[in-house]
Design an enzyme around this catalytic site. Structure first.
Site, PDB file in Angstrom:
ATOM      1  N   ASP A 147       0.842  -1.187   0.000  1.00  0.00           N
ATOM      2  CA  ASP A 147       0.000   0.000   0.000  1.00  0.00           C
ATOM      3  C   ASP A 147       0.883   1.245   0.000  1.00  0.00           C
ATOM      4  OD1 ASP A 147      -2.270   1.814   0.747  1.00  0.00           O
ATOM      5  OD2 ASP A 147      -3.303  -0.088   1.049  1.00  0.00           O
ATOM      6  N   HIS A 220      -3.791   6.063   3.448  1.00  0.00           N
ATOM      7  CA  HIS A 220      -4.428   4.849   2.935  1.00  0.00           C
ATOM      8  C   HIS A 220      -3.804   3.577   3.522  1.00  0.00           C
ATOM      9  CE1 HIS A 220      -5.740   1.957  -0.159  1.00  0.00           C
ATOM     10  NE2 HIS A 220      -6.704   2.796  -0.420  1.00  0.00           N
ATOM     11  N   SER A 549     -11.036  -0.699  -1.171  1.00  0.00           N
ATOM     12  CA  SER A 549      -9.761  -0.672  -0.448  1.00  0.00           C
ATOM     13  C   SER A 549      -9.951  -0.974   1.026  1.00  0.00           C
ATOM     14  CB  SER A 549      -9.125   0.714  -0.546  1.00  0.00           C
ATOM     15  OG  SER A 549      -8.434   0.855  -1.737  1.00  0.00           O
TER      16      SER A 549
END
Ligand SMILES: *[C@@H]1O[C@H](CO)[C@@H](O)[C@H](O)[C@H]1NC(C)=O
Ligand SMILES: *[C@@H]1O[C@H](CO)[C@@H](O)[C@H](O)[C@H]1NC(C)=O
Ligand SMILES: *[C@@H]1O[C@H](CO)[C@@H](O)[C@H](O)[C@H]1NC(C)=O
Ligand SMILES: *[C@@H]1O[C@H](CO)[C@@H](O)[C@H](O)[C@H]1NC(C)=O
Ligand SMILES: *[C@@H]1O[C@H](CO)[C@@H](O)[C@H](O)[C@H]1NC(C)=O
Ligand SMILES: *[C@@H]1O[C@H](CO)[C@@H](O)[C@H](O)[C@H]1NC(C)=O
Ligand SMILES: *[C@@H]1O[C@H](CO)[C@@H](O)[C@H](O)[C@H]1NC(C)=O
Ligand SMILES: *[C@@H]1O[C@H](CO)[C@@H](O)[C@H](O)[C@H]1NC(C)=O
Ligand SMILES: *[C@@H]1O[C@H](CO)[C@@H](O)[C@H](O)[C@H]1NC(C)=O
Length: 769
Positions: A147, A220, A549
């Protein structure tokens, strides 16, 4: 005239020579079996890759003026999941690859994108019980998260009480900007970063906006890692919302963070290097909340590397994508990947919009204020907010300060980001914002951390509000923020969640499963604002975001739970257990609905696959459908792959037998996709189930819910198991009946093996083409 001609000529010259020297990154696949000898004469794959690069450099130099040719450059050598390397090559240099024994293919590198707590409770995970009981938590499972990096100091990644790092772990804590080896601990056991491929696309990484290390600037990666395996943190919340204890799905798992995504995306060459390394470092689970356009498996970097990882016993979970509700948008659809869709949980953050005519609408927002004003304020939209056409979208510079000052601005979704619109309104002096969905976005309501009193409204409320604006002389509205509400109908499929059927392989149903992916609370870096807007000075320890996600790491963490109680299970067995125990009814015992359809019809397997993940049931599924490497080889043969296409995926020399023709539908998948055409109206699939039930013996009977227009017969209809691990096979025949269907239409059903408490369910999707 003369000048102009000369200028044109020179311009042409310039572009010509640039075009000649231009290089691009390629991911080069080689046939390991054909070059085994030459590899062995070198001491490593890397040295061997370097010798190939040297060969190409020399060969491409012949007959060229030196200045025209940039030397080829080796970025990575791959050897764990696939065999080959990534290199920058010109077109001419690329051609020289054909002269090398064992060359299979060169795929241009590509940028993938990131597909952007109450959840354990919603999923039925309870402290001290079942999968979260102390004894089952004693073992060590390592989740590799690929990620945007991680914020290592976050409380979600503290390691107090953890046992020593598992012995099998071979990874490292790579040093970099603001990241030292002491940033890893017994929870975050490894961190690495990959950027060579990315820099070839974008140029040097700007160190004032990103860290050249595994440290996360985007939020994220921190969010996804903590969703999969973050600690239990009491009193987690954002602005007082969603208060409770936050926790990953398996909070005793170890995390290894591989940073492959930077501000503009993630290069596949970097991603492949990270996956290669993660598998040799010793991860058990790989979690990838990213993707790109679907491609045939042998051309799809994530599919290729995932196949290698699966062969090595690693479970790979990927996001399905955020391109719904349109059909055939699902990505990461290879059968060995767990493809995860996104759905709502029972928690919302409601707001109330009240118009001057007393009509009220429910919306959602994360904005909170202690000083709530329910005062009616003037409402402006489009031409009443600014002269430019873009004023309706509230883009930068489109609003007129004198028109919006102190008022509530109505903005349409699209063009720029949702929180960005709020920033524009605030900068123009507006008091608040109402964000309207278009018809396509339907009733999907995403909660955002707006920088001003702002709320989203669904399409039907939007329609009413637009009419009110157009038919009222001095329109007004107020917005109230109502905090957190639990107990809503859930799950509901998110409209943004990408849909099947998969464009690259209609022979399996994709996505496979759905998991919480809307308005998810998880860890956030202290340097990044919750709205992701630079001028926003607010800082939070936890943030709420939405996307597949967010659903993918839920499944990664749950797979780790299953792995911890069934250490010897293959990735396919874990996947089967998650799929056959998934549920399709909501918390009101009605079929799970789909926000993408505005007549509240129920969701189908092309939205949620087998249904919603159910961790406790998945730990004891009764029967599983296992798939081994040989089964995949037969599957590739049934897809008519050439031997070099098979070699790219498997690193083996395999020739499909001419006699032994296997049907595509015979892959031992835990769901059924049937394709009927004018000529094919009767197909029979084979399946093998393995007894993994609590009691050794088991007597299963089949129950079938037939899709419309299809007769389903199963042979035999009863299976009698006598011992654990025993495998029994059955055949299922699908026969089209009745009038011919419209091409492209589908109907759905299910096949369930029932024995006492066990219900081993497989969805059926029949598509006419
Ligand atoms: C690959 O397999 C074919 C057929 O089985 C065999 O003839 C060939 O020698 C093999 N090639 C290598 C390099 O092992
Ligand atoms: C697969 O990749 C190869 C090499 O880049 C390319 O030539 C081919 O057209 C691709 N095939 C498909 C179906 O995309
Ligand atoms: C790096 O980013 C900063 C902040 O956005 C910007 O001011 C600077 O010009 C950038 N540097 C380069 C080399 O692009
Ligand atoms: C509270 O809201 C009122 C009305 O909107 C406003 O006049 C006042 O300045 C606000 N007070 C604070 C402390 O923000
Ligand atoms: C909802 O229904 C309206 C009219 O019935 C239609 O125009 C619109 O496209 C539909 N929206 C979605 C998301 O299906
Ligand atoms: C108001 O009505 C006009 C004409 O029917 C239309 O073009 C315009 O888009 C409407 N405005 C809004 C805000 O709906
Ligand atoms: C409405 O729902 C029914 C099933 O409940 C479905 O057959 C129909 O196609 C749906 N209509 C629209 C416009 O989505
Ligand atoms: C593979 O080739 C055979 C023979 O040409 C054909 O009948 C079959 O439909 C093909 N299978 C697929 C999946 O394309
Ligand atoms: C369908 O196929 C099965 C198995 O091949 C066969 O036994 C059966 O007779 C077929 N049915 C029809 C109606 O063709």
């Amino acid at each position: 005239m003369m000048f102009r001609r000369v200028f044109l000529f020179m311009a042409l010259m310039a572009t010509n020579s640039i075009a000649f020297a231009v290089q691009q990154t390629y991911i080069v696949h080689m046939d390991k079996t054909k070059i085994e000898g030459s590899v062995h004469s070198q001491d490593s794959t890397k040295a061997w890759s370097e010798s190939i690069i040297d060969f190409i450099a020399e060969a491409s130099m012949e007959g060229e003026e030196l200045e025209d040719t940039l030397s080829p450059q080796l970025l990575y050598a791959y050897e764990t999941n696939m065999f080959g390397f990534a290199a920058t090559l010109s077109e001419k240099q690329l051609k020289h690859l054909n002269q090398i024994d064992g060359f299979l293919s060169a795929i241009p590198d590509e940028l993938s994108t990131l597909d952007t707590t109450q959840t354990p409770n919603f999923l039925g995970l309870t402290n001290g019980k079942g999968l979260w009981s102390a004894s089952s938590l004693a073992s060590d499972v390592i989740i590799g998260v690929l990620d945007s990096g991680i914020w290592p100091e976050h409380v979600s990644f503290e390691d107090s009480g953890f046992s020593p790092i598992p012995r099998k772990w071979k990874g490292v804590c790579q040093q970099g900007t603001k990241f030292t080896s002491s940033n890893c601990n017994k929870k975050l056991i490894g961190a690495r970063y990959y950027f060579k491929g990315y820099e070839k696309f974008i140029g040097k990484i700007n160190e004032t906006t990103d860290y050249l290390s595994a440290r996360d600037t985007q939020g994220h990666g921190t969010h996804t890692a903590s969703t999969a395996a973050g600690n239990v943190v009491q009193n987690a919340n954002i602005f007082g919302l969603a208060k409770g204890s936050a926790s990953g799905m398996r909070h005793t798992s170890r995390i290894a963070a591989y940073k492959v995504c930077w501000l503009s995306g993630c290069a596949n060459s970097d991603l492949l290097a990270a996956m290669d390394q993660a598998v040799s470092d010793g991860v058990d689970i790989l979690s990838l909340s990213l993707g790109s356009i679907p491609k045939p498996f042998y051309n799809d970097s994530i599919a290729i590397a995932s196949f290698g990882a699966t062969k090595n016993g690693v479970f790979v979970s990927c996001s399905a994508g955020n391109s719904g509700p349109f059909a055939s948008t699902v990505g990461n659809g290879a059968p060995w990947i767990m493809t995860v869709a996104a759905s709502y949980i029972d928690r919302t953050f409601p707001t109330q919009v009240k118009l001057g005519n007393s009509k009220t609408f429910e919306g959602t927002s994360l904005y909170q204020t202690k000083n709530q004003s329910n005062q009616q304020l003037p409402l402006v939209h489009g031409t009443t907010a600014g002269k430019k056409r873009e004023a309706m979208f509230c883009t930068k510079g489109s609003l007129d300060k004198t028109l919006v000052f102190g008022k509530i601005v109505v903005c349409e979704r699209g063009i720029n980001g949702r929180t960005e619109k709020g920033e524009v309104v605030k900068k123009s002096g507006g008091y608040g914002m109402i964000l309207l969905n278009s018809e396509n976005q339907g009733e999907e309501l995403l909660s955002d951390a707006h920088v001003l009193p702002g709320t989203s409204l669904g399409a039907s409320a939007g329609k009413a509000l637009r009419i009110y604006l157009n038919t009222t002389k001095n329109p007004t509205a107020s917005i109230s923020f109502l905090g957190t509400r639990y107990g809503n109908i859930a799950p509901i499929m998110a409209a943004f969640s990408s849909r099947g059927p998969s464009i690259v392989g209609q022979d399996v149903i994709k996505p496979d499963i759905t998991a919480p992916g809307v308005n998810i609370l998880a860890a956030w870096p202290p340097k990044t604002s919750p709205s992701m807007i630079k001028t926003d000075k607010r800082r939070v320890l936890f943030n709420i975001v939405s996307g597949t996600s967010m659903s993918c790491p839920h499944v990664s963490g749950i797979a780790a739970l299953i792995k911890s109680v069934h250490k010897d299970w293959s990735p396919a067995m874990i996947k089967s257990s998650l799929m056959t125990t998934a549920y399709t009814l909501n918390n009101k015992n009605l079929p799970i609905s789909d926000l993408a359809s505005n007549n509240s019809s129920s969701a189908n397997p092309f939205a949620f696959g087998s249904g919603h993940v159910n961790p406790e049931s998945a730990s004891d599924p009764g029967l599983v459908y296992d798939i081994n490497v040989n089964d995949y080889l037969n599957y590739f043969c049934s897809l008519n792959f050439t031997s070099s296409e098979i070699a790219i995926l498997t690193k083996t020399n395999f020739t499909c037998s001419q006699k032994h023709v296997v049907h595509v539908g015979d892959l031992n998948y835990p769901s059924f996709s049937v394709l009927f055409s004018r000529t094919v109206q009767n197909v029979t699939y084979k399946r093998v189930v393995t007894n993994v039930g609590k009691s050794e013996s088991g007597y299963y009977e089949v129950k079938v819910e037939e899709p419309n227009g299809v007769v389903v017969s199963v042979e035999p209809r009863k299976l009698k198991f006598e011992k654990l691990g025993q495998k029994l096979s059955y055949k299922v025949t699908f026969l089209a009946v009745g009038k011919t269907r419209v091409i492209g239409s589908s109907s759905f059903g299910s096949l369930i093996w029932v024995s006492g408490k066990y219900k081993v369910r497989s969805p059926i999707a029949v598509t006419w083409q």
